[in-house]
Design a protein around this motif. Structure first.
Motif, PDB file in Angstrom:
ATOM      1  N   ASN A 146     -20.899 -36.168   1.538  1.00  0.00           N
ATOM      2  CA  ASN A 146     -20.365 -36.085   0.180  1.00  0.00           C
ATOM      3  C   ASN A 146     -21.438 -36.351  -0.864  1.00  0.00           C
ATOM      4  O   ASN A 146     -21.400 -35.789  -1.961  1.00  0.00           O
ATOM      5  CB  ASN A 146     -19.202 -37.051  -0.009  1.00  0.00           C
ATOM      6  CG  ASN A 146     -17.954 -36.559   0.686  1.00  0.00           C
ATOM      7  OD1 ASN A 146     -17.801 -35.369   0.931  1.00  0.00           O
ATOM      8  ND2 ASN A 146     -17.069 -37.474   1.016  1.00  0.00           N
ATOM      9  N   LYS A 147     -22.397 -37.210  -0.540  1.00  0.00           N
ATOM     10  CA  LYS A 147     -23.487 -37.485  -1.474  1.00  0.00           C
ATOM     11  C   LYS A 147     -24.332 -36.230  -1.686  1.00  0.00           C
ATOM     12  O   LYS A 147     -24.707 -35.911  -2.807  1.00  0.00           O
ATOM     13  CB  LYS A 147     -24.359 -38.619  -0.951  1.00  0.00           C
ATOM     14  CG  LYS A 147     -25.509 -38.957  -1.862  1.00  0.00           C
ATOM     15  CD  LYS A 147     -26.369 -40.060  -1.269  1.00  0.00           C
ATOM     16  CE  LYS A 147     -27.563 -40.316  -2.155  1.00  0.00           C
ATOM     17  NZ  LYS A 147     -28.490 -41.245  -1.532  1.00  0.00           N
ATOM     18  N   ILE A 159     -23.365 -33.106  -1.205  1.00  0.00           N
ATOM     19  CA  ILE A 159     -22.552 -32.104  -1.883  1.00  0.00           C
ATOM     20  C   ILE A 159     -22.378 -32.464  -3.358  1.00  0.00           C
ATOM     21  O   ILE A 159     -22.312 -31.587  -4.211  1.00  0.00           O
ATOM     22  CB  ILE A 159     -21.178 -31.967  -1.194  1.00  0.00           C
ATOM     23  CG1 ILE A 159     -21.364 -31.375   0.200  1.00  0.00           C
ATOM     24  CG2 ILE A 159     -20.241 -31.100  -2.003  1.00  0.00           C
ATOM     25  CD1 ILE A 159     -20.099 -31.376   1.029  1.00  0.00           C
ATOM     26  N   GLY A 160     -22.319 -33.751  -3.651  1.00  0.00           N
ATOM     27  CA  GLY A 160     -22.177 -34.207  -5.026  1.00  0.00           C
ATOM     28  C   GLY A 160     -20.781 -34.655  -5.383  1.00  0.00           C
ATOM     29  O   GLY A 160     -20.424 -34.711  -6.548  1.00  0.00           O
ATOM     30  N   HIS A 161     -19.972 -34.974  -4.394  1.00  0.00           N
ATOM     31  CA  HIS A 161     -18.602 -35.400  -4.636  1.00  0.00           C
ATOM     32  C   HIS A 161     -18.417 -36.893  -4.421  1.00  0.00           C
ATOM     33  O   HIS A 161     -17.399 -37.327  -3.895  1.00  0.00           O
ATOM     34  CB  HIS A 161     -17.635 -34.636  -3.723  1.00  0.00           C
ATOM     35  CG  HIS A 161     -17.575 -33.181  -4.012  1.00  0.00           C
ATOM     36  ND1 HIS A 161     -17.755 -32.246  -3.043  1.00  0.00           N
ATOM     37  CD2 HIS A 161     -17.362 -32.503  -5.171  1.00  0.00           C
ATOM     38  CE1 HIS A 161     -17.656 -31.048  -3.576  1.00  0.00           C
ATOM     39  NE2 HIS A 161     -17.422 -31.179  -4.876  1.00  0.00           N
ATOM     40  N   MET A 162     -19.382 -37.676  -4.810  1.00  0.00           N
ATOM     41  CA  MET A 162     -19.300 -39.126  -4.615  1.00  0.00           C
ATOM     42  C   MET A 162     -18.701 -39.780  -5.851  1.00  0.00           C
ATOM     43  O   MET A 162     -19.092 -39.493  -6.965  1.00  0.00           O
ATOM     44  CB  MET A 162     -20.687 -39.731  -4.374  1.00  0.00           C
ATOM     45  CG  MET A 162     -21.327 -39.368  -3.074  1.00  0.00           C
ATOM     46  SD  MET A 162     -20.964 -40.444  -1.699  1.00  0.00           S
ATOM     47  CE  MET A 162     -20.848 -42.033  -2.353  1.00  0.00           C
ATOM     48  N   GLU A 163     -17.741 -40.664  -5.619  1.00  0.00           N
ATOM     49  CA  GLU A 163     -17.183 -41.439  -6.721  1.00  0.00           C
ATOM     50  C   GLU A 163     -17.918 -42.769  -6.857  1.00  0.00           C
ATOM     51  O   GLU A 163     -18.259 -43.182  -7.951  1.00  0.00           O
ATOM     52  CB  GLU A 163     -15.696 -41.691  -6.481  1.00  0.00           C
ATOM     53  CG  GLU A 163     -14.857 -40.441  -6.547  1.00  0.00           C
ATOM     54  CD  GLU A 163     -13.394 -40.730  -6.294  1.00  0.00           C
ATOM     55  OE1 GLU A 163     -13.010 -41.910  -6.279  1.00  0.00           O
ATOM     56  OE2 GLU A 163     -12.645 -39.769  -6.103  1.00  0.00           O
ATOM     57  N   ARG A 187     -21.184 -44.569  -5.429  1.00  0.00           N
ATOM     58  CA  ARG A 187     -22.421 -44.431  -4.660  1.00  0.00           C
ATOM     59  C   ARG A 187     -22.802 -45.718  -3.923  1.00  0.00           C
ATOM     60  O   ARG A 187     -23.530 -45.679  -2.939  1.00  0.00           O
ATOM     61  CB  ARG A 187     -23.567 -43.999  -5.556  1.00  0.00           C
ATOM     62  CG  ARG A 187     -23.363 -42.610  -6.103  1.00  0.00           C
ATOM     63  CD  ARG A 187     -24.611 -42.120  -6.805  1.00  0.00           C
ATOM     64  NE  ARG A 187     -24.425 -40.781  -7.325  1.00  0.00           N
ATOM     65  CZ  ARG A 187     -24.666 -39.672  -6.622  1.00  0.00           C
ATOM     66  NH1 ARG A 187     -25.089 -39.756  -5.399  1.00  0.00           N
ATOM     67  NH2 ARG A 187     -24.475 -38.494  -7.168  1.00  0.00           N
TER      68      ARG A 187
END
Length: 67
Positions: free
Chosen positions: A30-31, A33-37, A39
């Motif tokens: 997810n990091k 891909i960029g879908h992290m809420e 980190r």
């Protein structure tokens, strides 16, 4: 962050380790891909996994015994 891993049996520790490994892998994906809420969750899971591995290693060395 303080979880009571010390109260779990060896088999429960191994199961929890597999669960945390899967969660850590999902967080890493997810990091990228960029879908992290959150980190910081990656660091928390990695540290919990390291702590769990330490306790499992104590069983392997015979320092900790199953009751």
């Amino acid at each position: 962050m303080k979880d009571s891993f010390k109260d779990l049996t060896y088999q429960e520790l191994v199961e929890k380790r597999e669960e945390l490994r899967k969660k850590y892998l999902d967080l890493r994906v997810n990091k990228v891909i960029g879908h992290m809420e959150n980190r910081l969750e990656i660091r928390t899971v990695r540290r919990r996994l390291a702590s769990l591995n330490g306790i499992i290693h104590e069983y392997a060395l015979g320092i900790r015994k199953e009751s």
